[in-house]
Design a protein around this motif. Structure first.
Motif, PDB file in Angstrom:
ATOM      1  N   LEU A 124     -50.834 -45.059   6.222  1.00 43.69           N
ATOM      2  CA  LEU A 124     -49.638 -44.272   6.759  1.00 43.69           C
ATOM      3  C   LEU A 124     -48.665 -43.818   5.944  1.00 43.69           C
ATOM      4  N   THR A 125     -48.432 -44.901   5.053  1.00 43.49           N
ATOM      5  CA  THR A 125     -47.456 -44.355   3.748  1.00 43.49           C
ATOM      6  C   THR A 125     -47.880 -43.470   3.252  1.00 43.49           C
ATOM      7  N   GLY A 126     -49.178 -43.394   2.655  1.00 47.55           N
ATOM      8  CA  GLY A 126     -49.777 -42.201   1.948  1.00 47.55           C
ATOM      9  C   GLY A 126     -49.561 -40.934   2.714  1.00 47.55           C
ATOM     10  N   LEU A 127     -49.849 -40.950   3.920  1.00 47.06           N
ATOM     11  CA  LEU A 127     -49.904 -39.764   4.810  1.00 47.06           C
ATOM     12  C   LEU A 127     -48.571 -39.487   4.904  1.00 47.06           C
ATOM     13  N   SER A 128     -47.504 -40.148   4.914  1.00 47.39           N
ATOM     14  CA  SER A 128     -46.133 -39.923   5.079  1.00 47.39           C
ATOM     15  C   SER A 128     -45.544 -39.109   3.600  1.00 47.39           C
ATOM     16  N   ILE A 129     -46.073 -39.524   2.454  1.00 43.30           N
ATOM     17  CA  ILE A 129     -45.754 -38.688   1.400  1.00 43.30           C
ATOM     18  C   ILE A 129     -46.301 -37.551   1.428  1.00 43.30           C
ATOM     19  N   VAL A 130     -47.676 -37.223   1.901  1.00 40.45           N
ATOM     20  CA  VAL A 130     -48.000 -35.743   2.058  1.00 40.45           C
ATOM     21  C   VAL A 130     -47.255 -35.114   3.013  1.00 40.45           C
ATOM     22  N   LEU A 131     -46.949 -35.555   4.089  1.00 40.29           N
ATOM     23  CA  LEU A 131     -45.944 -34.911   5.086  1.00 40.29           C
ATOM     24  C   LEU A 131     -44.414 -34.611   4.490  1.00 40.29           C
ATOM     25  N   PHE A 132     -43.927 -35.512   3.618  1.00 41.74           N
ATOM     26  CA  PHE A 132     -42.638 -35.284   2.972  1.00 41.74           C
ATOM     27  C   PHE A 132     -43.119 -33.974   2.077  1.00 41.74           C
ATOM     28  N   ASN A 133     -44.153 -33.998   1.479  1.00 38.96           N
ATOM     29  CA  ASN A 133     -44.324 -32.775   0.543  1.00 38.96           C
ATOM     30  C   ASN A 133     -44.412 -31.563   1.303  1.00 38.96           C
ATOM     31  N   PHE A 134     -45.108 -31.557   2.534  1.00 40.67           N
ATOM     32  CA  PHE A 134     -45.050 -30.417   3.266  1.00 40.67           C
ATOM     33  C   PHE A 134     -43.656 -29.963   3.840  1.00 40.67           C
ATOM     34  N   ALA A 135     -43.088 -30.982   4.212  1.00 38.69           N
ATOM     35  CA  ALA A 135     -41.615 -30.822   4.542  1.00 38.69           C
ATOM     36  C   ALA A 135     -40.725 -29.936   3.508  1.00 38.69           C
ATOM     37  N   THR A 136     -40.722 -30.328   2.280  1.00 34.10           N
ATOM     38  CA  THR A 136     -40.184 -29.474   1.153  1.00 34.10           C
ATOM     39  C   THR A 136     -40.558 -28.174   0.987  1.00 34.10           C
ATOM     40  N   LEU A 137     -41.867 -28.016   1.302  1.00 32.80           N
ATOM     41  CA  LEU A 137     -42.500 -26.518   1.379  1.00 32.80           C
ATOM     42  C   LEU A 137     -41.762 -26.006   2.250  1.00 32.80           C
ATOM     43  N   LEU A 138     -41.947 -26.313   3.605  1.00 29.72           N
ATOM     44  CA  LEU A 138     -41.147 -25.577   4.788  1.00 29.72           C
ATOM     45  C   LEU A 138     -39.634 -25.478   4.277  1.00 29.72           C
ATOM     46  N   TYR A 139     -39.048 -26.381   3.823  1.00 28.85           N
ATOM     47  CA  TYR A 139     -37.454 -26.140   3.573  1.00 28.85           C
ATOM     48  C   TYR A 139     -37.361 -25.287   2.535  1.00 28.85           C
ATOM     49  N   TYR A 140     -37.947 -25.104   1.389  1.00 29.71           N
ATOM     50  CA  TYR A 140     -37.782 -24.257   0.184  1.00 29.71           C
ATOM     51  C   TYR A 140     -38.452 -22.908   0.367  1.00 29.71           C
ATOM     52  N   ASP A 141     -39.520 -22.626   1.193  1.00 28.58           N
ATOM     53  CA  ASP A 141     -40.440 -21.639   1.388  1.00 28.58           C
ATOM     54  C   ASP A 141     -40.825 -21.434   2.878  1.00 28.58           C
ATOM     55  N   PRO A 142     -40.222 -21.377   3.752  1.00 31.09           N
ATOM     56  CA  PRO A 142     -40.814 -21.547   5.246  1.00 31.09           C
ATOM     57  C   PRO A 142     -41.750 -20.446   5.540  1.00 31.09           C
TER      58      PRO A 142
END
Length: 137
Positions: free
Chosen positions: A52-70
């Protein structure tokens, strides 16, 4: 209506996942690293927590994509892409995900918690991580 014949169900009961990577890089670099890295985790940490920690890191990466380039317009038609430091965090996040995905099974075997539920959870998280969107040009 679809159904599985009895002989298929019998074979399904015999199924066991066995992932094998015979690359030299994996054998001499990654696997020794993972074997060492898993020892840094206390035995009290459940393998699914590592997954779950590993998946959370991927979700955080995806959230930064949505934030900076939605709109996912990276450097198209004069749009600016995400800041350059974000790409480094994505690379580090992917490496951490890969590492945590590799050691969760090792942790399961260390703690005696290996089982089909953890395997299904691990493969489910892998499936979420490897999905891709199809886009029309």
């Amino acid at each position: 209506m679809a159904y599985l014949p009895q002989h298929s169900l019998d074979n399904l009961k015999k199924y066991a996942y066995k992932g094998v990577d015979k690359s030299l890089f994996s054998r001499y670099v990654l696997n020794p690293f993972w074997t060492w890295f898993v020892t840094l985790w206390p035995l009290s940490v459940a393998p699914n927590t590592i997954t779950l920690t590993g998946l959370s890191i991927v979700l955080f990466n995806f959230a930064t994509l949505l934030y900076y380039d939605p709109m996912y317009l990276t450097e198209k038609d004069g749009h600016d892409g995400p800041p350059h430091w974000v790409y480094y965090t994505w690379g580090a996040g992917l490496f951490l995900y890969q590492t945590l995905d590799a050691i969760d099974g090792k942790q399961a075997r260390r703690t005696g918690m290996a089982g089909p539920l953890g395997e299904m959870f691990d493969h489910g998280c892998d499936a979420l991580n490897t999905t891709r969107s199809s886009s029309t040009p």
